[in-house]
Each structure stands twice: as C-alpha cells, then as structure tokens.
Motif scaffolding. Structure first.
Motif, PDB file in Angstrom:
ATOM      1  N   MET A   1       0.835  -1.200   0.000  1.00 36.57           N
ATOM      2  CA  MET A   1       0.000   0.000   0.000  1.00 36.57           C
ATOM      3  C   MET A   1       0.871   1.252   0.000  1.00 36.57           C
ATOM      4  O   MET A   1       1.990   1.259   0.524  1.00 36.57           O
ATOM      5  N   ILE A   2       0.328   2.320  -0.562  1.00 40.86           N
ATOM      6  CA  ILE A   2       1.063   3.575  -0.643  1.00 40.86           C
ATOM      7  C   ILE A   2       1.382   4.106   0.751  1.00 40.86           C
ATOM      8  O   ILE A   2       2.512   4.519   1.034  1.00 40.86           O
ATOM      9  N   SER A   3       0.383   4.097   1.619  1.00 37.22           N
ATOM     10  CA  SER A   3       0.602   4.620   2.971  1.00 37.22           C
ATOM     11  C   SER A   3       1.667   3.812   3.693  1.00 37.22           C
ATOM     12  O   SER A   3       2.456   4.364   4.476  1.00 37.22           O
ATOM     13  N   GLY A   4       1.723   2.507   3.412  1.00 38.81           N
ATOM     14  CA  GLY A   4       2.730   1.657   4.042  1.00 38.81           C
ATOM     15  C   GLY A   4       4.137   2.089   3.665  1.00 38.81           C
ATOM     16  O   GLY A   4       5.039   2.137   4.509  1.00 38.81           O
ATOM     17  N   GLU A   5       4.342   2.407   2.371  1.00 38.97           N
ATOM     18  CA  GLU A   5       5.647   2.875   1.911  1.00 38.97           C
ATOM     19  C   GLU A   5       6.039   4.167   2.613  1.00 38.97           C
ATOM     20  O   GLU A   5       7.187   4.351   3.025  1.00 38.97           O
ATOM     21  N   LEU A   6       5.071   5.060   2.772  1.00 36.84           N
ATOM     22  CA  LEU A   6       5.354   6.358   3.375  1.00 36.84           C
ATOM     23  C   LEU A   6       5.615   6.229   4.873  1.00 36.84           C
ATOM     24  O   LEU A   6       6.477   6.925   5.423  1.00 36.84           O
ATOM     25  N   TYR A   7       4.873   5.344   5.531  1.00 40.58           N
ATOM     26  CA  TYR A   7       5.074   5.129   6.967  1.00 40.58           C
ATOM     27  C   TYR A   7       6.459   4.562   7.254  1.00 40.58           C
ATOM     28  O   TYR A   7       7.093   4.898   8.252  1.00 40.58           O
ATOM     29  N   LYS A   8       6.937   3.694   6.372  1.00 36.10           N
ATOM     30  CA  LYS A   8       8.218   3.019   6.600  1.00 36.10           C
ATOM     31  C   LYS A   8       9.419   3.922   6.422  1.00 36.10           C
ATOM     32  O   LYS A   8      10.498   3.647   6.959  1.00 36.10           O
ATOM     33  N   LEU A  36      -0.083  16.361  -0.848  1.00 37.21           N
ATOM     34  CA  LEU A  36      -1.288  15.533  -0.856  1.00 37.21           C
ATOM     35  C   LEU A  36      -1.226  14.572  -2.022  1.00 37.21           C
ATOM     36  O   LEU A  36      -0.963  14.966  -3.157  1.00 37.21           O
ATOM     37  N   LEU A  37      -1.454  13.293  -1.747  1.00 34.32           N
ATOM     38  CA  LEU A  37      -1.588  12.296  -2.806  1.00 34.32           C
ATOM     39  C   LEU A  37      -3.073  12.016  -2.962  1.00 34.32           C
ATOM     40  O   LEU A  37      -3.752  11.700  -1.979  1.00 34.32           O
ATOM     41  N   VAL A  38      -3.573  12.139  -4.186  1.00 37.39           N
ATOM     42  CA  VAL A  38      -5.008  11.984  -4.394  1.00 37.39           C
ATOM     43  C   VAL A  38      -5.295  11.095  -5.601  1.00 37.39           C
ATOM     44  O   VAL A  38      -4.655  11.220  -6.640  1.00 37.39           O
ATOM     45  N   VAL A  65      -1.212  13.323  -8.222  1.00 36.78           N
ATOM     46  CA  VAL A  65      -2.331  12.454  -8.582  1.00 36.78           C
ATOM     47  C   VAL A  65      -1.818  11.025  -8.741  1.00 36.78           C
ATOM     48  O   VAL A  65      -0.771  10.792  -9.345  1.00 36.78           O
ATOM     49  N   ILE A  66      -2.547  10.088  -8.177  1.00 36.87           N
ATOM     50  CA  ILE A  66      -2.245   8.668  -8.338  1.00 36.87           C
ATOM     51  C   ILE A  66      -3.489   8.031  -8.944  1.00 36.87           C
ATOM     52  O   ILE A  66      -4.573   8.127  -8.384  1.00 36.87           O
ATOM     53  N   SER A  67      -3.343   7.402 -10.104  1.00 35.24           N
ATOM     54  CA  SER A  67      -4.532   6.924 -10.812  1.00 35.24           C
ATOM     55  C   SER A  67      -4.240   5.682 -11.641  1.00 35.24           C
ATOM     56  O   SER A  67      -3.095   5.453 -12.051  1.00 35.24           O
ATOM     57  N   VAL A  68      -5.272   4.898 -11.892  1.00 34.24           N
ATOM     58  CA  VAL A  68      -5.155   3.773 -12.819  1.00 34.24           C
ATOM     59  C   VAL A  68      -5.304   4.274 -14.251  1.00 34.24           C
ATOM     60  O   VAL A  68      -5.052   3.536 -15.206  1.00 34.24           O
ATOM     61  N   LEU A  69      -5.697   5.550 -14.401  1.00 31.83           N
ATOM     62  CA  LEU A  69      -5.974   6.109 -15.718  1.00 31.83           C
ATOM     63  C   LEU A  69      -4.689   6.607 -16.378  1.00 31.83           C
ATOM     64  O   LEU A  69      -4.125   7.632 -15.990  1.00 31.83           O
ATOM     65  N   ASP A  70      -4.230   5.880 -17.375  1.00 30.45           N
ATOM     66  CA  ASP A  70      -3.037   6.256 -18.132  1.00 30.45           C
ATOM     67  C   ASP A  70      -3.489   7.173 -19.273  1.00 30.45           C
ATOM     68  O   ASP A  70      -3.468   6.808 -20.435  1.00 30.45           O
ATOM     69  N   PHE A  93       7.295   2.362 -13.100  1.00 27.83           N
ATOM     70  CA  PHE A  93       8.000   3.528 -12.588  1.00 27.83           C
ATOM     71  C   PHE A  93       7.064   4.233 -11.625  1.00 27.83           C
ATOM     72  O   PHE A  93       6.160   4.925 -12.026  1.00 27.83           O
ATOM     73  N   GLY A  94       7.249   4.041 -10.333  1.00 27.86           N
ATOM     74  CA  GLY A  94       6.347   4.663  -9.383  1.00 27.86           C
ATOM     75  C   GLY A  94       6.801   4.523  -7.953  1.00 27.86           C
ATOM     76  O   GLY A  94       6.287   3.692  -7.213  1.00 27.86           O
ATOM     77  N   ASN A  95       7.791   5.299  -7.545  1.00 27.24           N
ATOM     78  CA  ASN A  95       8.276   5.315  -6.180  1.00 27.24           C
ATOM     79  C   ASN A  95       7.576   6.460  -5.457  1.00 27.24           C
ATOM     80  O   ASN A  95       7.875   7.626  -5.673  1.00 27.24           O
ATOM     81  N   PHE A  96       6.634   6.107  -4.596  1.00 28.59           N
ATOM     82  CA  PHE A  96       5.802   7.128  -3.970  1.00 28.59           C
ATOM     83  C   PHE A  96       6.585   8.023  -3.017  1.00 28.59           C
ATOM     84  O   PHE A  96       6.337   9.228  -2.944  1.00 28.59           O
ATOM     85  N   VAL A  97       7.511   7.436  -2.277  1.00 27.90           N
ATOM     86  CA  VAL A  97       8.326   8.242  -1.366  1.00 27.90           C
ATOM     87  C   VAL A  97       9.160   9.243  -2.160  1.00 27.90           C
ATOM     88  O   VAL A  97       9.236  10.428  -1.823  1.00 27.90           O
ATOM     89  N   GLU A  98       9.774   8.770  -3.225  1.00 23.55           N
ATOM     90  CA  GLU A  98      10.579   9.647  -4.064  1.00 23.55           C
ATOM     91  C   GLU A  98       9.733  10.765  -4.657  1.00 23.55           C
ATOM     92  O   GLU A  98      10.167  11.922  -4.740  1.00 23.55           O
ATOM     93  N   ALA A  99       8.513  10.427  -5.071  1.00 26.16           N
ATOM     94  CA  ALA A  99       7.621  11.434  -5.646  1.00 26.16           C
ATOM     95  C   ALA A  99       7.297  12.518  -4.622  1.00 26.16           C
ATOM     96  O   ALA A  99       7.339  13.716  -4.926  1.00 26.16           O
ATOM     97  N   VAL A 100       6.969  12.107  -3.403  1.00 24.30           N
ATOM     98  CA  VAL A 100       6.632  13.063  -2.345  1.00 24.30           C
ATOM     99  C   VAL A 100       7.811  13.975  -2.043  1.00 24.30           C
ATOM    100  O   VAL A 100       7.670  15.198  -1.952  1.00 24.30           O
ATOM    101  N   LEU A 101       8.987  13.393  -1.899  1.00 26.59           N
ATOM    102  CA  LEU A 101      10.175  14.184  -1.577  1.00 26.59           C
ATOM    103  C   LEU A 101      10.529  15.150  -2.708  1.00 26.59           C
ATOM    104  O   LEU A 101      10.940  16.286  -2.459  1.00 26.59           O
TER     105      LEU A 101
END
Length: 200
Positions: A1-8, A36-38, A65-70, A93-101
């Motif tokens: 989960m995305i939140s899991g990556e961010l919590y860790k 904000l990730l939405v 924005v995080i979406s299934v819509l390409d 290609f989708g490292n959520f922590v890297e994106a936030v930072l």
C-alpha cells in the motif's frame, strides 16, 4: 500500500488518510500538510474536485495524482488545477516516497509514459504547438501578459490572483482569452508558446 511505503520511510510523515471525498475534504480543512496524494476516482466524488478544494484551502500544498488512468487528458486537467505530479498505478516507474520528496522540494514527478504523451501533444506534427503568430495573437493586453508570465512561472490560478490582486474568476477569464488568442488549450502549451514567441 502507498501509505505503508510512506510510513516506513523516516523522511516522510503521514498526517492523514481517507477513502472518500467527503472525509478527505473534512480532514484537509483540519490539518496542515506539505504534499497531498489523491486518486482521481474516489467514492462519492472526483479527485479532481479535491485538487481544486485543496488549493483553495492550502494554496501552497503540493499535489500528486495517483490513478489507474493512463490518460494525458486527465493529467492535463490535474495540472491545470494545480497538481505537480501524476503517477499511474501499477506502473513500472512509481516510487511514492521519491515522488513526495521531489515535489516537496520544488520539483515535479510524472510517470514517463504520461510525460511522453504530454510531449507529443506539444509536437508540431500533432497540432500541439500553435501556428506562427498573427495580429490577433499579438494583442495580449498588459494584464494578460502578466497572467501569462505567472503561468510560465508555475503559479496556480489562485496564486496568480493573490499576486495580481484580482479574483481567481478574473484570472481564469484572462487565461481563457490568452488561450483563444494564442490558439492553445493548456498551460503546458502556454509555457512553450510564450517562450518561443518571446511574449514574456
């Protein structure tokens, strides 16, 4: 989960999370945050509406924005509303922590496939770049030029209104006139055309 990556990751702090648009709006109004990730598709609403709401409450907050819509059209809409990132779920290609930072430090973060589609829209062969200037295109008013200058600097409509001491509605009216005069359809094109023609 995305939140899991961010919590860790010790570099990120999860302030809140929500599964519905209604609850998200409530939490956004109650908390301070930097990024904000939405998701675009949310129960009982559209994530794009949440972007607009967030910018009205926290103008300086960065939004990814995080979406299934390409889909580049959704990406363009998100960027128009003030988002600075677009990640496609399940992309290689989708490292959520890297994106936030990255966006927290003033950058942008876009899934490469979406970035390529956006660039193609700006290619002359795709009709993305507006044709050579005409008299109509050269009649930007001083106020429109000021708005265009702020657009190219990356400011949202709300921020432009604050900077120019005019309402967001007036800013958006100016933007529509600019698009019409330059024969363009989005902010990405505005930046490109303004640079090419020396309009700022």
């Amino acid at each position: 989960m995305i939140s899991g990556e961010l919590y860790k990751d010790a570099r990120t702090d999860v302030v809140m999370q929500s599964a519905t648009l209604r609850d998200a709006r409530r939490l956004i109004s109650m908390h301070a945050f930097d990024v904000l990730l939405v998701d675009i598709t949310l129960p009982n609403g559209n994530g794009l509406d949440l972007i607009a709401y967030t910018k009205s409450v926290h103008p300086k907050a960065e939004i990814i924005v995080i979406s299934v819509l390409d889909n580049e059209q959704y990406a363009l809409l998100a960027f128009e509303l003030g988002a600075v990132g677009y990640l496609v779920k399940n992309s290689w290609f989708g490292n959520f922590v890297e994106a936030v930072l990255q966006v927290a430090n003033g950058g942008a973060y876009i899934t490469p496939n979406i970035a390529r589609k956006l660039l193609r829209k700006l290619e002359p062969s795709q009709g993305g770049i507006a044709p050579s200037p005409s008299n109509k295109q050269e009649t930007l008013s001083p106020r429109e030029k000021a708005v265009l200058s702020n657009i190219t600097a990356g400011y949202t409509s709300i921020e432009i209104g604050d900077r120019l001491k005019i309402s967001t509605e007036t800013v958006n009216t100016h933007i529509k006139h600019i698009y019409n005069k330059l024969q363009i359809h989005c902010r990405a094109q505005a930046v490109s055309v303004a640079a090419q023609r020396g309009l700022i």
